[in-house]
Design an enzyme around this catalytic site. Sequence first.
Site, PDB file in Angstrom:
ATOM      1  N   HIS A  69      33.342  -1.610 -13.013  1.00 54.07           N
ATOM      2  CA  HIS A  69      32.263  -1.171 -13.895  1.00 54.07           C
ATOM      3  C   HIS A  69      30.932  -1.726 -13.383  1.00 54.07           C
ATOM      4  CE1 HIS A  69      33.876  -4.952 -15.791  1.00 54.07           C
ATOM      5  NE2 HIS A  69      32.636  -5.279 -15.510  1.00 54.07           N
TER       6      HIS A  69
HETATM    7  C1  T46 Z   1      32.260  -8.467 -15.511  1.00 51.79           C
HETATM    8  C2  T46 Z   1      33.482  -9.106 -14.980  1.00 51.79           C
HETATM    9  C3  T46 Z   1      33.189 -10.146 -13.932  1.00 51.79           C
HETATM   10  C4  T46 Z   1      34.910  -9.283 -25.055  1.00 51.79           C
HETATM   11  O1  T46 Z   1      35.307  -9.044 -26.207  1.00 51.79           O
HETATM   12  N1  T46 Z   1      33.878 -10.158 -24.861  1.00 51.79           N
HETATM   13  C5  T46 Z   1      33.407 -10.460 -23.601  1.00 51.79           C
HETATM   14  O2  T46 Z   1      32.458 -11.259 -23.474  1.00 51.79           O
HETATM   15  C6  T46 Z   1      34.035  -9.835 -22.470  1.00 51.79           C
HETATM   16  C7  T46 Z   1      33.540 -10.133 -21.052  1.00 51.79           C
HETATM   17  C8  T46 Z   1      35.076  -8.975 -22.695  1.00 51.79           C
HETATM   18  N2  T46 Z   1      35.505  -8.724 -23.959  1.00 51.79           N
HETATM   19  C9  T46 Z   1      36.653  -7.815 -24.141  1.00 51.79           C
HETATM   20  C10 T46 Z   1      36.406  -6.387 -23.717  1.00 51.79           C
HETATM   21  C11 T46 Z   1      37.786  -5.913 -23.315  1.00 51.79           C
HETATM   22  O3  T46 Z   1      38.496  -5.443 -24.434  1.00 51.79           O
HETATM   23  O4  T46 Z   1      37.720  -8.282 -23.322  1.00 51.79           O
HETATM   24  C12 T46 Z   1      38.460  -7.195 -22.802  1.00 51.79           C
HETATM   25  C13 T46 Z   1      38.533  -7.281 -21.280  1.00 51.79           C
HETATM   26  O5  T46 Z   1      37.239  -7.026 -20.731  1.00 51.79           O
HETATM   27  P1  T46 Z   1      37.032  -6.318 -19.323  1.00 51.79           P
HETATM   28  O6  T46 Z   1      38.115  -5.346 -19.080  1.00 51.79           O
HETATM   29  O7  T46 Z   1      35.623  -5.811 -19.259  1.00 51.79           O
HETATM   30  O8  T46 Z   1      37.195  -7.587 -18.326  1.00 51.79           O
HETATM   31  P2  T46 Z   1      36.912  -7.624 -16.763  1.00 51.79           P
HETATM   32  O9  T46 Z   1      37.457  -8.919 -16.271  1.00 51.79           O
HETATM   33  O10 T46 Z   1      37.344  -6.392 -16.085  1.00 51.79           O
HETATM   34  O11 T46 Z   1      35.290  -7.675 -16.646  1.00 51.79           O
HETATM   35  C14 T46 Z   1      34.611  -8.837 -17.097  1.00 51.79           C
HETATM   36  C15 T46 Z   1      33.311  -8.429 -17.785  1.00 51.79           C
HETATM   37  O12 T46 Z   1      33.609  -7.493 -18.827  1.00 51.79           O
HETATM   38  C16 T46 Z   1      32.328  -7.821 -16.848  1.00 51.79           C
HETATM   39  O13 T46 Z   1      31.046  -7.779 -17.459  1.00 51.79           O
HETATM   40  O14 T46 Z   1      31.261  -8.335 -14.806  1.00 51.79           O
HETATM   41  O15 T46 Z   1      34.332  -9.682 -15.997  1.00 51.79           O
END
Ligand code: T46
Length: 155
Positions: A69
Site C-alpha cells: 500500500h
Molecule cells: C505501513 C507498514 C510498514 C490499526 O488498527 N492501527 C494501526 O495503527 C495499524 C498500523 C494497523 N491497524 C489495523 C489495520 C488492519 O486491520 O491492523 C491491521 C493490519 O494492518 P496492515 O495490514 O495495514 O499492516 P501492514 O503491516 O501491512 O502495514 C503497516 C501499516 O498499516 C502501514 O502504514 O506502512 O505497516
Amino acid sequence: MLIGNAFWKLYKMPIHNVEVDGAYLIDLPAITDPRGDLTFLEGQRHVPFDIARVYYLYNVPVDAQRGGHAHRDLQQMIFALSGSFRILLDDGRRKAEVLLRNPRVGLYVNRLVWREMDLFSQGSVCMVIASNPYDESDYYRDYNEFLAVAHASVT
Ligand code: T46
C-alpha cells in the site's frame, strides 16, 4: 514544513539516499557504554514531523508479506529494532530495495510511496513512528490507483 533532504541538512543528520523520491535512510544517535547501547529520537529533531503514533510488528512469520500500500498523507519512519526484513519501495517511477537490520538506522517514507515488506528474520521486530493516527481512508491499497495518483502528482 521542511521534509526530506532539506530537513536532514538543517539538522545535520547523516542521511543516505535510496533510489526513489520520498525515502531516505538516516543514522540516529547511539550512546554506547559497557551496559549496552541506547538510541533515541525526538519529533521535529530526528524525524521531520510531530509523532502522533507508534506501532510495532512482532511474531511475524518468516514467510510473511506485509505492506502492499501507499499513503495519501502519512509520513513514517521504520526501524528494525531486532532482526531484519526487506522493504520494497516504489514512487511510481522508480523502485528500490532496502534491508533494515540496524536498530539505529531508520527508513523515512513520505506520502505516495508504495511499500511492501518481506524476508522477515525469525523473531524480528519492526517499529514504526507515524505522523498521524491510524486512518484506513489514508491508504491506497490498489496499486493502479496509487500509480495514477503518483504520476499525476509529478506532472
Ligand atoms: C505501513 C507498514 C510498514 C490499526 O488498527 N492501527 C494501526 O495503527 C495499524 C498500523 C494497523 N491497524 C489495523 C489495520 C488492519 O486491520 O491492523 C491491521 C493490519 O494492518 P496492515 O495490514 O495495514 O499492516 P501492514 O503491516 O501491512 O502495514 C503497516 C501499516 O498499516 C502501514 O502504514 O506502512 O505497516
